[in-house]
Motif scaffolding. Structure first.
Motif, PDB file in Angstrom:
ATOM      1  N   TRP A  34       0.684  -1.122  -0.088  1.00  0.00           N
ATOM      2  CA  TRP A  34      -0.015  -0.115   0.073  1.00  0.00           C
ATOM      3  C   TRP A  34       0.987   1.329  -0.297  1.00  0.00           C
ATOM      4  CZ3 TRP A  34       0.313  -3.346   4.065  1.00  0.00           C
ATOM      5  CH2 TRP A  34       0.825  -2.869   5.221  1.00  0.00           C
ATOM      6  N   SER A  35       1.987   1.262   0.224  1.00  0.00           N
ATOM      7  CA  SER A  35       2.949   2.526   0.356  1.00  0.00           C
ATOM      8  C   SER A  35       4.563   2.010  -0.131  1.00  0.00           C
ATOM      9  CB  SER A  35       2.702   3.137   1.523  1.00  0.00           C
ATOM     10  OG  SER A  35       3.321   2.452   2.743  1.00  0.00           O
ATOM     11  N   ILE A  36       5.358   2.977  -0.229  1.00  0.00           N
ATOM     12  CA  ILE A  36       6.528   2.889  -0.352  1.00  0.00           C
ATOM     13  C   ILE A  36       7.223   4.439   0.242  1.00  0.00           C
ATOM     14  CG2 ILE A  36       8.565   3.023  -1.995  1.00  0.00           C
ATOM     15  CD1 ILE A  36       6.790   1.958  -4.117  1.00  0.00           C
ATOM     16  N   THR A  37       8.180   4.118   0.991  1.00  0.00           N
ATOM     17  CA  THR A  37       8.912   5.069   2.062  1.00  0.00           C
ATOM     18  C   THR A  37      10.246   5.463   1.232  1.00  0.00           C
ATOM     19  OG1 THR A  37       7.861   4.756   3.894  1.00  0.00           O
ATOM     20  CG2 THR A  37       9.844   6.226   4.127  1.00  0.00           C
ATOM     21  N   TYR A  38      10.554   6.592   0.617  1.00  0.00           N
ATOM     22  CA  TYR A  38      11.708   7.037   0.157  1.00  0.00           C
ATOM     23  C   TYR A  38      12.396   7.952   1.235  1.00  0.00           C
ATOM     24  CZ  TYR A  38       9.638   5.395  -4.137  1.00  0.00           C
ATOM     25  OH  TYR A  38       8.968   4.804  -5.135  1.00  0.00           O
ATOM     26  N   GLN A  39      13.656   7.921   1.289  1.00  0.00           N
ATOM     27  CA  GLN A  39      14.481   8.769   2.114  1.00  0.00           C
ATOM     28  C   GLN A  39      15.790   9.047   1.548  1.00  0.00           C
ATOM     29  OE1 GLN A  39      14.911   7.250   6.286  1.00  0.00           O
ATOM     30  NE2 GLN A  39      16.674   6.651   5.947  1.00  0.00           N
ATOM     31  N   ALA A  40      16.380  10.108   1.947  1.00  0.00           N
ATOM     32  CA  ALA A  40      17.752  10.663   1.714  1.00  0.00           C
ATOM     33  C   ALA A  40      18.186  11.132   3.123  1.00  0.00           C
ATOM     34  CB  ALA A  40      17.727  11.749   0.876  1.00  0.00           C
ATOM     35  N   GLU A  41      19.626  10.766   3.110  1.00  0.00           N
ATOM     36  CA  GLU A  41      20.080  10.943   4.599  1.00  0.00           C
ATOM     37  C   GLU A  41      21.606  11.853   4.098  1.00  0.00           C
ATOM     38  OE1 GLU A  41      21.648   8.407   8.238  1.00  0.00           O
ATOM     39  OE2 GLU A  41      20.241   7.479   6.969  1.00  0.00           O
ATOM     40  N   ALA A  42      21.760  12.763   5.079  1.00  0.00           N
ATOM     41  CA  ALA A  42      22.945  13.499   5.062  1.00  0.00           C
ATOM     42  C   ALA A  42      23.595  13.916   6.344  1.00  0.00           C
ATOM     43  CB  ALA A  42      22.594  14.911   4.302  1.00  0.00           C
ATOM     44  N   ASP A  43      24.913  14.178   6.411  1.00  0.00           N
ATOM     45  CA  ASP A  43      25.621  14.588   7.479  1.00  0.00           C
ATOM     46  C   ASP A  43      25.323  16.162   7.777  1.00  0.00           C
ATOM     47  OD1 ASP A  43      26.934  12.136   8.184  1.00  0.00           O
ATOM     48  OD2 ASP A  43      28.219  12.230   6.670  1.00  0.00           O
ATOM     49  N   LEU A  44      25.301  16.503   8.938  1.00  0.00           N
ATOM     50  CA  LEU A  44      25.399  18.059   9.075  1.00  0.00           C
ATOM     51  C   LEU A  44      26.581  18.520   9.413  1.00  0.00           C
ATOM     52  CD1 LEU A  44      22.054  18.120  11.257  1.00  0.00           C
ATOM     53  CD2 LEU A  44      22.185  18.700   8.958  1.00  0.00           C
ATOM     54  N   PRO A  45      26.859  19.710   9.246  1.00  0.00           N
ATOM     55  CA  PRO A  45      28.425  20.285   9.483  1.00  0.00           C
ATOM     56  C   PRO A  45      28.423  20.253  11.194  1.00  0.00           C
ATOM     57  CG  PRO A  45      27.092  21.907   8.193  1.00  0.00           C
ATOM     58  CD  PRO A  45      26.217  20.766   8.422  1.00  0.00           C
ATOM     59  N   SER A  46      27.457  20.095  11.836  1.00  0.00           N
ATOM     60  CA  SER A  46      27.673  20.128  13.289  1.00  0.00           C
ATOM     61  C   SER A  46      28.054  18.475  13.784  1.00  0.00           C
ATOM     62  CB  SER A  46      26.333  20.366  13.985  1.00  0.00           C
ATOM     63  OG  SER A  46      25.325  19.488  13.681  1.00  0.00           O
ATOM     64  N   GLY A  47      27.967  17.615  12.772  1.00  0.00           N
ATOM     65  CA  GLY A  47      28.353  16.216  13.176  1.00  0.00           C
ATOM     66  C   GLY A  47      27.379  15.450  13.409  1.00  0.00           C
ATOM     67  N   GLY A  48      25.957  15.753  13.189  1.00  0.00           N
ATOM     68  CA  GLY A  48      24.736  14.991  13.292  1.00  0.00           C
ATOM     69  C   GLY A  48      24.474  14.750  12.090  1.00  0.00           C
ATOM     70  N   ARG A  49      23.314  13.741  11.927  1.00  0.00           N
ATOM     71  CA  ARG A  49      22.810  13.492  10.465  1.00  0.00           C
ATOM     72  C   ARG A  49      21.194  13.981  10.647  1.00  0.00           C
ATOM     73  NH1 ARG A  49      25.462  10.764   7.366  1.00  0.00           N
ATOM     74  NH2 ARG A  49      23.949   9.179   6.521  1.00  0.00           N
TER      75      ARG A  49
END
Length: 145
Positions: A34-49
């Motif tokens: 019934w659904s598809i989840t799409y995602q993009a992930e990136a690093d932040l300059p602060s060190g987090g994601r």
């Protein structure tokens, strides 16, 4: 999975624009009939994601077609002195029912091995299939061998 801030967006084009800005790649991370989840992930300059997600809800008629093509696959393997069970819903492609069933087993085994190997030691070599059933016929708690 590490803690990361999550941004939910309303459409695929917004997700793709965010991914371009963050120099990230859009990938499907969850899928069912019934659904598809799409995602993009990136690093932040602060060190987090940070993760940006879009949930695509499949139109009803297409979702019903996908449901009719979905198989529920149950797998088990030894985990020390106990048995570890895994169940996956997969949509295989094949020219016949036996071919689709076989491909459903292969896809489910690969998914479990990839997703759970570090947690419980599941691998393609130690997983045993105990049920392969069309989702339209599957009843929880009733394994037909």
């Amino acid at each position: 999975m590490s803690d990361a801030a999550v941004i939910e967006v309303e459409d695929r084009s917004t997700l793709e624009a965010w991914a371009r800005t963050m120099r990230s790649t859009v990938v499907p991370v969850a899928e069912n009939w019934w659904s598809i989840t799409y995602q993009a992930e990136a690093d932040l300059p602060s060190g987090g994601r940070v993760r940006c997600r879009y949930l695509y809800e499949i139109p009803r008629q297409a979702a019903l077609r996908r449901w009719r093509r979905t198989y529920v696959v149950g797998l088990v393997h030894a985990d020390g002195r106990s048995r570890c069970h895994h169940v996956r819903q997969v949509i295989p492609v094949g020219d016949s029912e036996p071919e689709e069933r076989h491909r459903a087993e292969l896809i489910a085994s690969a998914l479990v091995a990839t997703e759970r190997h570090d947690a419980c030691g599941a691998s393609v070599g130690n997983l045993e299939v105990y049920v392969v059933e069309r989702a339209t016929l599957w009843k929880p708690g009733v394994a037909r061998y």
